[in-house]
Design an enzyme around this catalytic site. Structure first.
Site, PDB file in Angstrom:
ATOM      1  CB  SER A 146     -33.284 -34.822  58.879  1.00 53.52           C
ATOM      2  OG  SER A 146     -33.578 -34.950  57.512  1.00 53.52           O
ATOM      3  N   GLY A 189     -24.130 -36.045  50.177  1.00 56.83           N
ATOM      4  CA  GLY A 189     -23.758 -36.403  48.816  1.00 56.83           C
ATOM      5  C   GLY A 189     -24.848 -37.088  48.025  1.00 56.83           C
TER       6      GLY A 189
END
EC number: 2.7.1.25
Length: 276
Positions: free
Chosen positions: A182, A111
């Site tokens: 990540s 988001g």
């Protein structure tokens, strides 16, 4: 080009594309590529063979051909392998594209706007005539990484695979935009180590968890808060912000995706990646 319906052996002469092997500082032309080819019964193009069954020599840049160099080696679980060199290298592909291959690694919470930035950046570079490709965290799990879960070891493997693919794109002279959460520094640093110094550009979407959760475009934070998703980054699994990223972006101040993309493009331009 081989004419349609050609059945016999043809000699093809392919001159070096302008801009790859020629330079303004060199008046004499480089050698051309000469390939002996034929059309098979199914219409596909194949290399012809000499009378003794061997494939004829393929003359390439300055007379060099693709070679198998270096000793046999073991990499991971792969044994008795050898790196195959070719006379056409990264620098030649970059001259063809008039750009330098690199990896733009966009990291941040779910988001935070990673995919939005990636698409805006891709569109902006496309309009400048630059070749890019996006490796989106969700998209790669539709194919390449569909066998991986969200367990810690699979998340690490997910990043490793994307890093290796991104490296190949960069070696092809393409500007690769990798957009993934990540969350762990060690995984991102491992991907950075795959590329030459400067060719890995880490872009941190520095958006607070509260803002990302308020957006919740996929409804994942709501599911995580309800206990329906375990190990969700930012809720019950950590996100480790970059310590020394090349670019840090945030949208809490109302900066638009276009403005953020312009900042990344400006960085690439200043570093010389938008020309060969």
């Amino acid at each position: 080009m081989i004419a349609a319906g050609a059945k016999s052996l043809l000699g093809l002469s392919m001159a070096s594309p302008k801009g790859i092997f020629d330079s303004n500082s060199m008046s004499n032309s480089r050698s051309v590529v000469v390939v002996r080819a034929c059309v098979s019964m199914d219409g596909s193009q194949t290399l012809s063979h000499n009378k003794n069954g061997s494939i004829p020599e393929v003359k390439s840049i300055n007379g060099h051909t693709g070679q198998k160099q270096g000793p046999l080696s073991t990499v991971g679980n792969s044994t008795n392998i050898k790196w195959h060199e070719c006379s056409v290298e990264k620098v030649d592909r970059q001259r063809l594209l008039d750009q330098k291959g690199c990896v733009i690694w966009v990291t941040g919470l779910s988001g935070s706007g990673k995919s939005t930035l990636a698409c805006a950046l891709n569109q902006m570079l496309y309009q400048k005539g630059k070749l890019c490709y996006i490796l989106d965290g969700d998209n790669v799990r539709h194919g390449l990484n569909r066998d991986l879960s969200f367990k810690a070891e699979d998340r690490a493997e997910n990043i490793r695979r994307v890093g290796e693919v991104a490296k190949l794109f960069a070696d092809a002279g393409i500007i690769c935009i990798a957009s993934l959460i990540s969350p762990y520094r060690t995984d991102r640093d491992a991907c950075r180590s795959l590329l030459p110094e400067g060719d890995f550009v880490e872009v941190f979407m520095d958006v607070p968890l509260s803002v990302c959760e308020a957006r919740d475009p996929k409804g994942l934070y709501k599911l995580a808060r309800a206990g329906k998703i375990k190990g969700f980054t930012g809720i019950d699994d950590p996100y480790e912000p970059p310590l020394n990223c090349e670019i840090s972006l945030g949208r809490e101040g109302g900066t638009s995706p276009i403005e953020m993309a312009e900042k990344v493009v400006g960085y690439l331009d200043n570093k010389g990646y938008l020309q060969a």
